[in-house]
Scaffold this motif. Structure first.
Motif, short mmCIF file in Angstrom:
data_model
loop_
_atom_site.label_atom_id
_atom_site.label_comp_id
_atom_site.label_asym_id
_atom_site.label_seq_id
_atom_site.Cartn_x
_atom_site.Cartn_y
_atom_site.Cartn_z
N GLY A 127 -72.05 -38.82 -2.93
CA GLY A 127 -72.81 -38.00 -3.87
C GLY A 127 -72.37 -36.55 -3.80
O GLY A 127 -72.20 -35.89 -4.84
N VAL A 128 -72.18 -36.04 -2.59
CA VAL A 128 -71.71 -34.67 -2.41
C VAL A 128 -70.31 -34.51 -3.01
O VAL A 128 -70.01 -33.49 -3.65
N PHE A 148 -66.04 -25.33 -3.67
CA PHE A 148 -66.22 -26.74 -4.02
C PHE A 148 -65.10 -27.63 -3.50
O PHE A 148 -65.34 -28.81 -3.19
N LEU A 149 -63.88 -27.10 -3.38
CA LEU A 149 -62.83 -27.90 -2.76
C LEU A 149 -63.12 -28.12 -1.28
O LEU A 149 -62.82 -29.19 -0.74
N SER A 150 -63.69 -27.13 -0.61
CA SER A 150 -64.04 -27.31 0.80
C SER A 150 -65.14 -28.34 0.96
O SER A 150 -65.11 -29.17 1.87
N MET A 151 -66.14 -28.34 0.04
CA MET A 151 -67.20 -29.33 0.09
C MET A 151 -66.66 -30.73 -0.21
O MET A 151 -67.08 -31.72 0.41
N LEU A 152 -65.72 -30.80 -1.15
CA LEU A 152 -65.11 -32.09 -1.49
C LEU A 152 -64.32 -32.63 -0.29
O LEU A 152 -64.43 -33.82 0.06
N ALA A 153 -63.54 -31.77 0.33
CA ALA A 153 -62.75 -32.20 1.50
C ALA A 153 -63.65 -32.65 2.63
O ALA A 153 -63.40 -33.68 3.28
N ALA A 155 -66.72 -33.82 2.45
CA ALA A 155 -67.39 -35.08 2.12
C ALA A 155 -66.45 -36.26 2.29
O ALA A 155 -66.80 -37.28 2.91
N LEU A 156 -65.24 -36.16 1.74
CA LEU A 156 -64.31 -37.29 1.80
C LEU A 156 -63.80 -37.53 3.21
O LEU A 156 -63.77 -38.67 3.68
#
Length: 230
Positions: A127-128, A148-153, A155-156
């Motif tokens: 979800g994140v 947002f790229l840091s949050m995406l990284a 999370a994944l």
């Protein structure tokens, strides 16, 4: 912008290099589980506040140039992505899950694999990830890319980190759970290892997710200063 980059890097690294590795195991061995969790939660909160203030400052910087604009169609796609993201986050947070903090005992339950866990064993983190992807679509400036790229990284990479941590700690119990579930959403269902059961998720969780999405969409101008609607 340098301050934002530093905050983003620190936030990602404390989760991946401390919480997600054998460093955590060593710290828990020395401090105990409770003190470790308290100190790590405090550290995470402090860095998250730093990240928030750094992002707010970077947004107003002359260096915060945009790499792309936003089309009306993109805004509509973003709304759909955020709806799915919030559903995953709310349902994930309210579903007993052995991948969550201090919920390893869920593996001892006969219904350990059920509801949204049939779709993915990491509903919150996916979800994140979707939340971050949706925001990247409509925020092409440098500050947003960093955040947002840091949050995406996180999370994944966090899904793999948690899997490795649980495998070390729980051994065969975890292997049995992992064999019945998937990290990638819907992979276990497509592979025939699980069956989708929407009703098993819990209708109250779905309703709660929709309600949270409505509230966040309505309050977005007050939270972020811009409307979430097209």
């Amino acid at each position: 912008m340098t301050n934002l980059i530093a905050a983003a890097v620190v936030f990602v690294l404390i989760h991946l290099l401390i919480s997600g590795t054998r460093v955590r195991d060593a710290l828990v061995g020395r401090l105990g589980s409770g003190p470790y969790m308290g100190l790590f939660s405090l550290l995470s909160a402090v860095v998250l506040v730093w990240l928030g203030f750094a992002f707010a400052a970077a947004r107003g910087s002359p260096a915060n140039t945009a790499f792309w604009g936003v089309a009306p169609a993109t805004r509509h796609i973003q709304i759909g992505i955020q709806f799915i993201a919030v559903l995953f986050i709310v349902i994930g947070l309210t579903t007993p899950n052995p991948t969550s903090v201090r919920q390893e005992a869920v593996l001892d339950r006969p219904d350990a694999v059920g509801g949204v866990l049939r779709i993915t064993r990491h509903p919150f983190l996916w979800g994140v990830a979707l939340w971050a992807v949706g925001h990247l679509l409509v925020n092409g400036e440098i500050a947003s890319l960093i955040l947002f790229l840091s949050m995406l990284a996180l999370a994944l990479l966090g899904t793999a980190s948690i899997d490795a941590k649980r495998r070390r700690a729980l051994g065969a119990k975890w292997e049995g759970f992992a064999a019945q579930t998937s990290n990638l959403p819907f992979a276990a269902i497509l592979q025939g290892r699980q069956k989708l059961s929407i009703g098993e998720i819990g209708w109250w969780r779905i309703v709660a997710g929709v309600a949270v999405w409505v509230i966040l969409t309505w309050t977005h101008p007050y939270i972020a200063g811009v409307s979430a609607l097209p």
